[in-house]
Design an enzyme around this catalytic site. Structure first.
Site, PDB file in Angstrom:
ATOM      1  N   ALA A  13       0.851  -1.200   0.000  1.00  0.00           N
ATOM      2  CA  ALA A  13       0.000   0.000   0.000  1.00  0.00           C
ATOM      3  C   ALA A  13       0.880   1.242   0.000  1.00  0.00           C
ATOM      4  O   ALA A  13       1.718   1.422   0.874  1.00  0.00           O
ATOM      5  CB  ALA A  13      -0.913  -0.007   1.224  1.00  0.00           C
ATOM      6  N   GLN A  14       0.683   2.109  -0.980  1.00  0.00           N
ATOM      7  CA  GLN A  14       1.550   3.273  -1.120  1.00  0.00           C
ATOM      8  C   GLN A  14       0.933   4.544  -0.549  1.00  0.00           C
ATOM      9  O   GLN A  14       1.541   5.229   0.264  1.00  0.00           O
ATOM     10  CB  GLN A  14       1.861   3.509  -2.607  1.00  0.00           C
ATOM     11  CG  GLN A  14       2.726   2.462  -3.255  1.00  0.00           C
ATOM     12  CD  GLN A  14       2.956   2.780  -4.732  1.00  0.00           C
ATOM     13  OE1 GLN A  14       2.544   3.816  -5.246  1.00  0.00           O
ATOM     14  NE2 GLN A  14       3.631   1.878  -5.428  1.00  0.00           N
ATOM     15  N   GLY A  15      -0.277   4.841  -1.018  1.00  0.00           N
ATOM     16  CA  GLY A  15      -0.845   6.169  -0.832  1.00  0.00           C
ATOM     17  C   GLY A  15      -0.876   6.661   0.593  1.00  0.00           C
ATOM     18  O   GLY A  15      -0.370   7.734   0.923  1.00  0.00           O
ATOM     19  N   GLU A  31      -6.393  12.565  -1.937  1.00  0.00           N
ATOM     20  CA  GLU A  31      -6.561  11.575  -2.996  1.00  0.00           C
ATOM     21  C   GLU A  31      -7.980  11.683  -3.556  1.00  0.00           C
ATOM     22  O   GLU A  31      -8.798  12.462  -3.076  1.00  0.00           O
ATOM     23  CB  GLU A  31      -6.274  10.166  -2.465  1.00  0.00           C
ATOM     24  CG  GLU A  31      -4.810   9.967  -2.068  1.00  0.00           C
ATOM     25  CD  GLU A  31      -4.498   8.559  -1.640  1.00  0.00           C
ATOM     26  OE1 GLU A  31      -5.402   7.704  -1.662  1.00  0.00           O
ATOM     27  OE2 GLU A  31      -3.336   8.294  -1.278  1.00  0.00           O
ATOM     28  N   ARG A  41     -12.495   6.193  -8.077  1.00  0.00           N
ATOM     29  CA  ARG A  41     -11.663   5.263  -8.839  1.00  0.00           C
ATOM     30  C   ARG A  41     -12.420   4.547  -9.951  1.00  0.00           C
ATOM     31  O   ARG A  41     -11.869   4.297 -11.020  1.00  0.00           O
ATOM     32  CB  ARG A  41     -11.048   4.227  -7.889  1.00  0.00           C
ATOM     33  CG  ARG A  41      -9.907   4.774  -7.079  1.00  0.00           C
ATOM     34  CD  ARG A  41      -9.327   3.731  -6.163  1.00  0.00           C
ATOM     35  NE  ARG A  41      -8.166   4.277  -5.464  1.00  0.00           N
ATOM     36  CZ  ARG A  41      -7.508   3.635  -4.522  1.00  0.00           C
ATOM     37  NH1 ARG A  41      -7.893   2.423  -4.155  1.00  0.00           N
ATOM     38  NH2 ARG A  41      -6.468   4.186  -3.939  1.00  0.00           N
ATOM     39  N   HIS A  88      -7.273  -4.345  -7.911  1.00  0.00           N
ATOM     40  CA  HIS A  88      -6.546  -3.754  -6.787  1.00  0.00           C
ATOM     41  C   HIS A  88      -7.117  -4.088  -5.417  1.00  0.00           C
ATOM     42  O   HIS A  88      -6.374  -4.411  -4.491  1.00  0.00           O
ATOM     43  CB  HIS A  88      -6.516  -2.237  -6.965  1.00  0.00           C
ATOM     44  CG  HIS A  88      -5.764  -1.493  -5.910  1.00  0.00           C
ATOM     45  ND1 HIS A  88      -4.418  -1.681  -5.689  1.00  0.00           N
ATOM     46  CD2 HIS A  88      -6.169  -0.555  -5.000  1.00  0.00           C
ATOM     47  CE1 HIS A  88      -4.013  -0.891  -4.703  1.00  0.00           C
ATOM     48  NE2 HIS A  88      -5.054  -0.215  -4.257  1.00  0.00           N
TER      49      HIS A  88
END
Length: 549
Positions: A63-65, A133, A298, A359
């Site tokens: 997980a990046q965000g 985001e 998304r 995802h």
């Protein structure tokens, strides 16, 4: 008829071990639950973590965000705003009470994570940094080491776990069967260590599924190879209710040059910092699809990209982040910057090729916020569960928050229980155990790795970003034939076979739910039913019955 090879079972019966609680999975949800359990609950028989790979390997790690948090010092934010954003993104299926509860607990769990060694990024004045985001109305996303939030949280929790002597760990071990008795009480599980080819019966009054998602069911995914829907399949096989199985979230921007089976994620936070989606000529296109442009939910961004790729017969579009200086990009997104450089791409000068990829899974085992499932003694937290928070489309970075809050509440529940219950083995459990003590016949009529590859292509083509009844029905029939060819119901020859068994179950459920939902909503888009039915509700299913509402 299948070509079957007889394989004699071992002469000794499976070994029994007893714990007060066993956690299957080692992502953020499972590790955080383990830490709090050993601190706060009475565990007379100890605590066990079993993990299919290594302790640190999980979907959480990638997980990046960041992690959503409504903090008092963030004056522009409030739980009310966060709840509104969550419900809007969820396309009418998110549970408002769950959204409120999880939002209100966010600051508390973040403080606990910080106390466990998680260092969220701070500015020059030592204040927490918040970013924005898609579909968030304000900046409220905490991040760590720029774009390595999941890794930093996971690493801190693993370090703490390894410092504790009263937590046992079985690596390279799968939970292959839940031991649920005729009274619908779960008494433990059967575990399989594939490196040693050994089985164990693990007795426990509390079995916690924290096994993650289902991304590997699709040809293109950002998920690691361990995400094969194991926990959901196990719970469903045991009779637990599953919910919202049609809602698979496809991330709009996976790195299109990834060539390692798992696609590298280009975090939504890059678009949060102002990057634009463009075609090969550098022309933007999101204005044709949504007034929120690159920061639309998304599902909208994913379908826009998919549509642009389909119209022009290309394999990807691009992110243009040229307005971000090289120095700033490398500091804010060091992981993404490093990966781009491996492919000779400088994000501050060159377009980044991106395309959609499976995802996150909004569906799963139906649970309350404390992890309770429809089976007594069985709990589920994290992506394997469906609390009702995400509805039809998860709001970005709500996932780690949900992992932490549900783990927190699970422990609050378990510490009120007697976790020293005596193990009882009724006829139903005995029959299950006998299947795993019995000899096994090996089906040589197919290659399980090739069948997995075929299944992933089938799901991408027919139950992916754009769906219709004809394609779904085709996939349903094909999966049924694959199940018949596969043949195994209980004991399997090895890890790949168990994963395939679980993947076939989950694929069938996704398709059944997608066929049932004759509308388009959130991540589920039916081109034969493009409108949203305002009266439609969540769907639920157990192995015994179908329910709606």
């Amino acid at each position: 008829m299948f070509a079957l090879q007889y394989c004699k079972a071992k002469d000794v019966k499976m070994k029994h071990v007893k714990y007060s609680a066993v956690i299957a999975g080692s992502g953020i949800a499972g590790l955080y639950a383990a830490i709090k359990l050993q601190k706060e609950a009475d565990l007379p028989n100890g605590l066990l973590i079993i993990t299919k790979s290594r302790l640190i390997e999980s979907n959480s790690k990638y997980a990046q965000g960041g992690m959503v948090c409504v903090m008092p010092e963030n004056k522009l934010d409030s739980t009310t705003l966060h709840i509104e954003d969550t419900l809007k993104a969820g396309a009418g299926l998110s549970d408002p009470e769950v959204a409120e509860f999880i939002s209100q607990k966010s600051a508390q769990v973040v403080k606990e994570l910080q106390n466990l060694g998680v260092d969220f990024d701070r500015d020059e004045n030592n204040r927490l940094k918040f970013t924005k985001e898609a579909a968030h109305s304000v900046n409220r996303i905490l991040h760590a080491r720029g774009d390595a939030t999941g890794f930093c949280i996971e690493n801190a929790l693993v370090k703490y776990i390894l410092s504790q002597k009263n937590i046992d760990i079985y690596e390279q071990t799968l939970a292959v069967e839940l031991l649920t008795d005729s009274k619908n009480i779960n008494r433990g599980l059967i575990a399989y260590n594939y490196s040693e080819n050994e089985y164990k019966i693990i007795e426990a009054p509390a079995v916690i599924l924290a096994t993650g998602g289902i991304g590997q069911l699709y040809k293109y995914t950002t998920n690691p190879d361990i995400t094969t829907g194991d926990g959901i399949a196990l719970a469903y096989r045991a009779g637990a209710i599953v919910k919202d199985m049609e809602f698979v979230q496809f991330h709009p921007t996976a790195f299109a040059l990834s060539d390692k089976g798992t696609m590298f994620l280009i975090s939504e936070a890059v678009r949060g910092e102002g990057a634009k989606l463009v075609d090969k000529n550098g022309c933007t296109f999101m204005e044709k699809y949504d007034k929120r442009l690159e920061l639309a939910p998304r599902d909208i961004v994913t379908r826009a990209i998919y549509n642009e790729m389909s119209k022009t017969h290309v394999k990807n579009v691009y992110l243009n982040a040229a307005h971000i200086s090289e120095e700033k990009f490398e500091k804010r997104f060091p992981t993404i910057f490093g990966t781009c450089k491996e492919y000779n791409i400088n994000p501050s000068k060159d377009y980044i090729p991106v395309s959609p990829s499976a995802h996150y899974f909004m569906g799963g085992v139906k649970t309350k916020v404390n992890g309770n499932t429809s089976i007594q003694g069985l709990y589920a937290i994290g992506e394997v569960s469906c609390t009702g928070l995400h509805g039809a489309n998860r709001l970005a970075s709500n996932s780690i928050l949900e992992c932490a809050v549900t783990a927190y509440e699970l422990v609050n529940h378990l510490k009120t229980l007697n976790l020293n219950d005596n193990y009882t083995e009724d006829k139903q459990i005995s029959e299950i155990i006998n299947f795993y003590n019995d000899d096994i016949f090996i089906n040589n009529e197919y290659d399980e790795k090739e069948m997995i590859k075929e299944l992933k292509q089938l799901m991408w083509d027919n139950a992916g970003i754009i769906r219709n009844g004809e394609k779904l029905s085709f996939a349903k029939d094909k999966i049924q034939k694959m199940k018949e060819q596969f043949g195994y119901i209980y004991k399997c020859p090895g890890r790949n076979h168990y994963e395939l068994r679980n993947m076939l179950i989950i694929a069938g459920l996704i398709i059944d739910f997608a066929l049932e939902r004759k509308e388009s909503r959130g991540a589920h888009y039916r081109e034969d039913f493009p409108k949203t039915n305002t009266t439609s509700k969540s769907h639920q299913l157990s192995i015994h019955t179908i329910m709606k509402g």
